[in-house]
Design a protein around this motif. Structure first.
Motif, PDB file in Angstrom:
ATOM      1  N   SER A   1       3.632  -6.830   0.000  1.00 29.68           N
ATOM      2  CA  SER A   1       2.624  -5.786   0.216  1.00 29.68           C
ATOM      3  C   SER A   1       1.647  -6.203   1.307  1.00 29.68           C
ATOM      4  CB  SER A   1       1.859  -5.508  -1.080  1.00 29.68           C
ATOM      5  OG  SER A   1       1.132  -6.650  -1.473  1.00 29.68           O
ATOM      6  N   SER A   2       1.045  -5.201   1.946  1.00 35.04           N
ATOM      7  CA  SER A   2       0.035  -5.450   2.977  1.00 35.04           C
ATOM      8  C   SER A   2      -1.143  -4.515   2.727  1.00 35.04           C
ATOM      9  CB  SER A   2       0.612  -5.205   4.373  1.00 35.04           C
ATOM     10  OG  SER A   2      -0.403  -5.336   5.351  1.00 35.04           O
ATOM     11  N   THR A   3      -2.337  -5.095   2.648  1.00 34.41           N
ATOM     12  CA  THR A   3      -3.528  -4.282   2.388  1.00 34.41           C
ATOM     13  C   THR A   3      -4.579  -4.477   3.471  1.00 34.41           C
ATOM     14  OG1 THR A   3      -4.441  -6.056   1.003  1.00 34.41           O
ATOM     15  CG2 THR A   3      -3.192  -4.315  -0.120  1.00 34.41           C
ATOM     16  N   CYS A   4      -4.135  -4.822   4.686  1.00 31.01           N
ATOM     17  CA  CYS A   4      -5.078  -5.010   5.787  1.00 31.01           C
ATOM     18  C   CYS A   4      -4.744  -4.061   6.925  1.00 31.01           C
ATOM     19  CB  CYS A   4      -5.064  -6.453   6.266  1.00 31.01           C
ATOM     20  SG  CYS A   4      -6.337  -6.804   7.504  1.00 31.01           S
ATOM     21  N   LEU A   5      -5.454  -2.937   6.952  1.00 33.87           N
ATOM     22  CA  LEU A   5      -5.301  -1.923   8.000  1.00 33.87           C
ATOM     23  C   LEU A   5      -3.851  -1.477   8.146  1.00 33.87           C
ATOM     24  CD1 LEU A   5      -7.716  -3.462  10.664  1.00 33.87           C
ATOM     25  CD2 LEU A   5      -8.226  -1.818   8.850  1.00 33.87           C
TER      26      LEU A   5
ATOM     27  N   GLY B   1      -4.984   2.098   0.520  1.00 35.44           N
ATOM     28  CA  GLY B   1      -5.999   2.946  -0.103  1.00 35.44           C
ATOM     29  C   GLY B   1      -6.388   2.387  -1.454  1.00 35.44           C
ATOM     30  N   PHE B   2      -6.778   3.273  -2.365  1.00 29.63           N
ATOM     31  CA  PHE B   2      -7.289   2.830  -3.663  1.00 29.63           C
ATOM     32  C   PHE B   2      -6.659   3.621  -4.802  1.00 29.63           C
ATOM     33  CE2 PHE B   2     -10.602   1.936  -0.565  1.00 29.63           C
ATOM     34  CZ  PHE B   2     -10.908   0.611  -0.850  1.00 29.63           C
TER      35      PHE B   2
ATOM     36  N   VAL C   1      -4.842  -1.042  -2.849  1.00 28.50           N
ATOM     37  CA  VAL C   1      -3.381  -1.187  -2.930  1.00 28.50           C
ATOM     38  C   VAL C   1      -2.766  -0.846  -1.590  1.00 28.50           C
ATOM     39  CG1 VAL C   1      -3.313  -0.648  -5.406  1.00 28.50           C
ATOM     40  CG2 VAL C   1      -3.038   1.192  -3.721  1.00 28.50           C
ATOM     41  N   ASP C   2      -1.507  -1.248  -1.396  1.00 29.27           N
ATOM     42  CA  ASP C   2      -0.827  -0.916  -0.138  1.00 29.27           C
ATOM     43  C   ASP C   2      -0.311   0.517  -0.186  1.00 29.27           C
ATOM     44  OD1 ASP C   2       1.371  -1.036  -1.788  1.00 29.27           O
ATOM     45  OD2 ASP C   2       2.415  -2.587  -0.662  1.00 29.27           O
ATOM     46  N   ALA C   3       0.180   0.980   0.944  1.00 31.25           N
ATOM     47  CA  ALA C   3       0.581   2.379   1.072  1.00 31.25           C
ATOM     48  C   ALA C   3       1.735   2.731   0.135  1.00 31.25           C
ATOM     49  CB  ALA C   3       0.968   2.684   2.521  1.00 31.25           C
ATOM     50  N   SER C   4       2.681   1.800  -0.061  1.00 33.81           N
ATOM     51  CA  SER C   4       3.833   2.113  -0.921  1.00 33.81           C
ATOM     52  C   SER C   4       3.409   2.271  -2.376  1.00 33.81           C
ATOM     53  CB  SER C   4       4.892   1.012  -0.793  1.00 33.81           C
ATOM     54  OG  SER C   4       4.365  -0.240  -1.222  1.00 33.81           O
ATOM     55  N   THR C   5       2.419   1.493  -2.815  1.00 34.49           N
ATOM     56  CA  THR C   5       1.909   1.636  -4.173  1.00 34.49           C
ATOM     57  C   THR C   5       1.118   2.916  -4.328  1.00 34.49           C
ATOM     58  OG1 THR C   5       1.761  -0.767  -4.408  1.00 34.49           O
ATOM     59  CG2 THR C   5       0.486   0.561  -5.962  1.00 34.49           C
ATOM     60  N   LEU C   6       0.373   3.246  -3.273  1.00 36.44           N
ATOM     61  CA  LEU C   6      -0.501   4.418  -3.343  1.00 36.44           C
ATOM     62  C   LEU C   6       0.285   5.718  -3.342  1.00 36.44           C
ATOM     63  CD1 LEU C   6      -3.540   5.255  -3.244  1.00 36.44           C
ATOM     64  CD2 LEU C   6      -3.262   5.449  -0.782  1.00 36.44           C
ATOM     65  N   GLY C   7       1.329   5.820  -2.481  1.00 36.73           N
ATOM     66  CA  GLY C   7       2.051   7.075  -2.333  1.00 36.73           C
ATOM     67  C   GLY C   7       1.521   7.836  -1.140  1.00 36.73           C
ATOM     68  N   THR C   8       2.383   8.321  -0.281  1.00 34.50           N
ATOM     69  CA  THR C   8       1.961   8.922   0.992  1.00 34.50           C
ATOM     70  C   THR C   8       1.133  10.166   0.803  1.00 34.50           C
ATOM     71  OG1 THR C   8       4.071  10.116   1.081  1.00 34.50           O
ATOM     72  CG2 THR C   8       3.941   7.996   2.250  1.00 34.50           C
TER      73      THR C   8
ATOM     74  N   GLU D   1      -1.183  10.603  -1.374  1.00 33.47           N
ATOM     75  CA  GLU D   1      -2.463  10.285  -1.979  1.00 33.47           C
ATOM     76  C   GLU D   1      -3.285   9.312  -1.143  1.00 33.47           C
ATOM     77  OE1 GLU D   1      -2.237   9.186  -6.091  1.00 33.47           O
ATOM     78  OE2 GLU D   1      -0.245  10.053  -6.258  1.00 33.47           O
ATOM     79  N   LEU D   2      -2.927   9.168   0.166  1.00 35.19           N
ATOM     80  CA  LEU D   2      -3.602   8.177   0.973  1.00 35.19           C
ATOM     81  C   LEU D   2      -5.088   8.450   1.106  1.00 35.19           C
ATOM     82  CD1 LEU D   2      -1.052   7.585   3.886  1.00 35.19           C
ATOM     83  CD2 LEU D   2      -1.650   6.023   2.077  1.00 35.19           C
ATOM     84  N   ILE D   3      -5.873   7.409   0.918  1.00 38.40           N
ATOM     85  CA  ILE D   3      -7.309   7.487   1.134  1.00 38.40           C
ATOM     86  C   ILE D   3      -7.657   6.924   2.500  1.00 38.40           C
ATOM     87  CG2 ILE D   3      -9.563   6.661   0.299  1.00 38.40           C
ATOM     88  CD1 ILE D   3      -8.430   6.678  -2.480  1.00 38.40           C
ATOM     89  N   TYR D   4      -6.925   5.913   2.944  1.00 37.05           N
ATOM     90  CA  TYR D   4      -7.212   5.300   4.227  1.00 37.05           C
ATOM     91  C   TYR D   4      -6.905   6.256   5.372  1.00 37.05           C
ATOM     92  CZ  TYR D   4      -6.888   2.277   8.252  1.00 37.05           C
ATOM     93  OH  TYR D   4      -7.037   1.738   9.496  1.00 37.05           O
ATOM     94  N   THR D   5      -7.787   6.327   6.374  1.00 33.97           N
ATOM     95  CA  THR D   5      -7.516   7.137   7.578  1.00 33.97           C
ATOM     96  C   THR D   5      -7.747   6.299   8.817  1.00 33.97           C
ATOM     97  OG1 THR D   5      -9.817   7.912   7.589  1.00 33.97           O
ATOM     98  CG2 THR D   5      -8.183   9.296   6.494  1.00 33.97           C
TER      99      THR D   5
END
Length: 359
Positions: A263-267, A271-272, A346-353, A355-359
């Motif tokens: 997993s990767s959680t750096c940019l 999301g959360f 969490v990383d994008a795969s855990t979050l689900g595309t 439901e992304l919070i990161y922009t």
């Protein structure tokens, strides 16, 4: 006559005697013809200091105690209205509770109930100096680790947090109901309330009461849940997996959980995920800002790759302020119908595309 090492607060003892309609005399001198009995108090000339005798529990011994008759700076094992818990940073004075050595011996015991001022201040019950139960930070209506809200119909709450003092004090709204809390020699904290109509103390609750109450019942980055008998008490947070699956299957949860491999959680479009109804993690390494909104808290957390989770700092008005964590998340437990919402990175795969919070 035994003199314990702890300077005792006997005001509660006097209060209990008064509530039970026992005669209590206030003296300014004692002599062979005017002795000091249990429940009597001897006041200094300026009435600042008092002295008294008592026999605790089933003890046949008599103990002498002195106390400051007016600010409760040494509250012994019992907290009653108008006592403080906290610290005066100007003088270094700590207001703490200390258990008795035993039910019959009021000497200093093994348990202390006090604030930890590392990071965002929170209440702990310590056993021989080590964390035993983390009550957590004050969340505006209750302590994070205690499901029950403080009833405004019974007490007024005064919370001081400035350069002069950090303390919490309970005042009375109605003298017909009086709360008190006792740190027992066994390490249990009991809460009582006095109802004038019943003329007795009624127990409200005892803590720690469940396995999940004890400090770090589960290891890092996991949470404890006592409400599902079909599962392990400990569950990894979203985006994490057991550090040692073999230990986990043997119900050894001390190693806790680590980020899921790969997993990767750096940019990386992370999301959360919200974990609802929890005691927030240990705040000794947390950052707090009471001026931020929850949305601003989320944005600030996303900017820093070290930020692992965030939550509101005050649950009033729908949630205000910002608590953010930048390390392992420790000592989390769930509640059945109350608690804070914790937002775990969490990383994008855990979050689900979708439901992304990161922009």
């Amino acid at each position: 006559m035994d003199v314990p090492p702890l300077v005792l607060l006997l005001c509660l003892h006097t209060l209990l005697l008064l509530l039970h309609h026992t005669r209590c005399k206030t003296l300014n001198t004692i002599s062979q013809t005017i002795p000091l009995h249990d429940g009597d108090v001897l006041l200094s000339e300026n009435k600042n200091f008092a002295l008294g005798l008592f026999s605790p529990g089933n003890s046949t011994r008599r103990f002498i105690g002195t106390w400051y008759n007016k600010s409760f700076d040494h509250p012994s094992d019992t907290l009653i209205p108008f006592m403080k818990l906290g610290r005066d940073p100007r003088t270094g004075m700590d207001w703490v509770l200390t258990s008795w050595r035993s039910e019959d011996d009021p000497g200093s015991g093994n348990f202390t109930f006090r604030f930890d001022f590392m990071g965002y201040p929170q209440l702990f019950l310590y056993k021989n100096g080590a964390p035993h139960w983390r009550v957590g930070p004050w969340m505006g209506l209750r302590w994070s680790g205690v499901p029950q809200k403080i009833s405004n119909s019974i007490v007024d709450i005064s919370f001081e947090n400035d350069q002069k003092e950090f303390s919490i004090l309970y005042g009375l709204r109605n003298t017909s109901t009086i709360p008190r809390m006792v740190v027992k020699s066994s390490g249990m904290i009991q809460r009582f309330i006095w109802h004038a109509r019943d003329s007795q103390w009624n127990e409200l609750g005892t803590a720690p009461a469940f396995e999940c109450d004890y400090y770090k019942a589960c290891g890092p980055n996991s949470y404890c849940n006592t409400y599902n008998a079909d599962q392990f008490n400990c569950t990894c947070l979203p985006g994490f997996e057991p550090q040692s699956l073999a230990d986990w299957l043997l119900r050894d949860f001390s190693g806790g959980c680590i980020r899921s491999r790969g997993s990767s959680t750096c940019l990386s479009r992370e999301g959360f995920v919200k974990v609802a109804l929890v005691k927030v993690p240990d705040t000794s390494r947390a950052y707090v800002s009471m001026s931020m909104s929850l949305k601003e808290c989320e944005r600030e957390c996303l900017k820093n790759c070290s930020c692992t989770a965030y939550a509101g700092a005050d649950e009033r008005q729908g949630g205000t302020g910002c608590l953010a964590w930048y390390d392992d998340l420790l000592d989390i437990r769930t509640f059945s119908n109350t608690g804070q919402d914790l937002y775990v990175r969490v990383d994008a795969s855990t979050l689900g595309t979708d439901e992304l919070i990161y922009t």
